[in-house]
Design an enzyme around this catalytic site. Structure first.
Site, PDB file in Angstrom:
ATOM      1  CB  VAL A   1      -3.705   2.843  10.282  1.00 41.43           C
ATOM      2  CG1 VAL A   1      -5.152   2.511  11.213  1.00 41.43           C
ATOM      3  CG2 VAL A   1      -5.101   3.284   8.916  1.00 41.43           C
ATOM      4  N   GLY A   2      -2.844   5.800   7.789  1.00 44.91           N
ATOM      5  CA  GLY A   2      -2.095   6.387   6.931  1.00 44.91           C
ATOM      6  C   GLY A   2      -1.926   7.308   6.618  1.00 44.91           C
TER       7      GLY A   2
ATOM      8  CG  ASP B   1       5.834   1.201  -5.405  1.00 44.12           C
ATOM      9  OD1 ASP B   1       6.782   1.408  -5.316  1.00 44.12           O
ATOM     10  OD2 ASP B   1       5.016   1.973  -4.319  1.00 44.12           O
TER      11      ASP B   1
END
Length: 357
Positions: A26-27, A141
């Site tokens: 997925v990533g 972040d």
């Protein structure tokens, strides 16, 4: 002893316990690959993140240890939660967390958001930040791609690997440029929880407008775009700049006046603009706090002061200045994982005694 099975994902070996099946990528992040999987124990879909070579350098070991400690400590509805962690026979580390269907970046690139979704997403971001900041943690972040959302519009903040202690002497370059607070660009040393409020303000503006508010090509261009809208920083902010080169650069810029945000966001709710004005303030000392923003009139449909908890205790950052060899970080990490599973098994036992699953 847990049984491990291997699978190849994008040329990367995933070596996971047989509890997890149906792995799908997925990533991919800088420090690990994330797959969805089915948890055979609970029947739930989960995200499994492989930390690549966590013991290859002291810096990476410390970063992984920090992420593990944060995931264990932070327990809040709007923060991603850890459901399992293990070290494989190949000595890779795997974090297992809830799986949410998408993230805010994907949502924003697919369609404009309606007002009630913007309100609800911003409310949840700020609710999560209030808790995180009360624990003595700064995310650093925050950006749309690490804000996860499910089909019920439940939102969770993730990727705490870069997070740092609330420390008056914090170090430079971190977050994705578009969402980076000006004090990170200007001072490179002294910043605090307010950087997350700036990032949340940039995300809020992007939800309202459908595109990034400050899409800088580099640091200089980024700062120029910010001053085009918000004007030249006040003198008492400029005076906090530590770097002589940065100070000269800022002083060389032409003076600019702050533009009313209502001129930029012509179709936005006036209350949304008023809150955004409080978030996008050059001076971090005058920027609205997460708890204050939750009480803003714009968020009144969701605001509930009895259901916006703070952390029960501060996060323990005592390890953060340690300069240790890999083997020491490894022992500390094993200890944390054993502690996690002991706590987990105790909780499970308690649940069963009380008729829980």
């Amino acid at each position: 002893m847990a049984e491990f099975v291997r699978a190849q994902i994008f040329g990367t070996t995933f070596e996971i316990t047989s509890r997890y099946t149906d792995l799908q990528p997925v990533g991919m992040g800088a420090f690990g690959l994330v797959c969805s999987a089915k948890d055979q124990l609970t029947g739930q879909a989960v995200a499994v993140k492989k930390i690549m070579k966590p013991f290859s350098t002291p810096v990476l070991s410390k970063r992984t240890y920090r992420e593990l400690k944060l995931l264990k400590h932070l327990k809040h509805e709007n923060v991603i939660s850890l459901s399992d962690i293990f070290i494989s026979p190949l000595e890779d580390i795997y974090f297992v967390t809830e799986l949410l269907g998408t993230d805010l970046h994907r949502l924003l690139t697919s369609r404009p958001l309606e007002k009630q979704f913007i309100q609800y997403f911003l409310y949840q971001i700020l609710r999560g930040l209030k808790y995180v900041h009360s624990a003595g943690v700064v995310h650093r972040d925050l950006k749309p791609s690490n804000i996860l959302v499910n089909e019920n519009c439940d939102l969770k903040i993730c990727d705490f690997g870069l997070a740092r202690i609330q420390d008056p002497q914090m170090t430079g370059y971190v977050s994705t440029r578009y969402y980076r607070a000006p004090e990170i660009m200007l001072t490179w040393q002294k910043y605090d929880v307010e950087v997350d409020i700036w990032s949340a303000g940039c995300i809020f503006a992007e939800m309202l407008e459908g595109k990034p508010l400050f899409p800088g090509k580099d640091h200089v261009n980024q700062f120029s775009i910010i001053t085009d809208l918000l004007g030249t920083p006040p003198d008492d902010v400029i005076s906090t700049i530590c770097s002589e080169n940065t100070l000269r650069f800022v002083q060389s810029l032409p003076k600019r006046e702050r533009q009313p945000l209502k001129n930029k966001f012509k179709n936005a709710d006036p209350q949304a603009i008023e809150l955004l004005e409080r978030m996008l303030v050059f001076d971090p000392r005058k920027r609205v706090k997460a708890g204050e923003a939750l009480a803003d009139p714009y968020l009144s449909p969701y605001h509930d002061p009895t259901d916006e908890p703070e952390a029960e205790e501060k996060f323990d950052w005592s390890f953060n200045d340690a300069d240790l060899p890999v083997d020491t970080w490894k022992i500390m990490m094993y200890s944390e994982i054993l502690d996690y599973h002991n706590v987990d098994s105790a909780n499970n036992g308690e649940g069963q005694e009380n008729g829980g699953a």
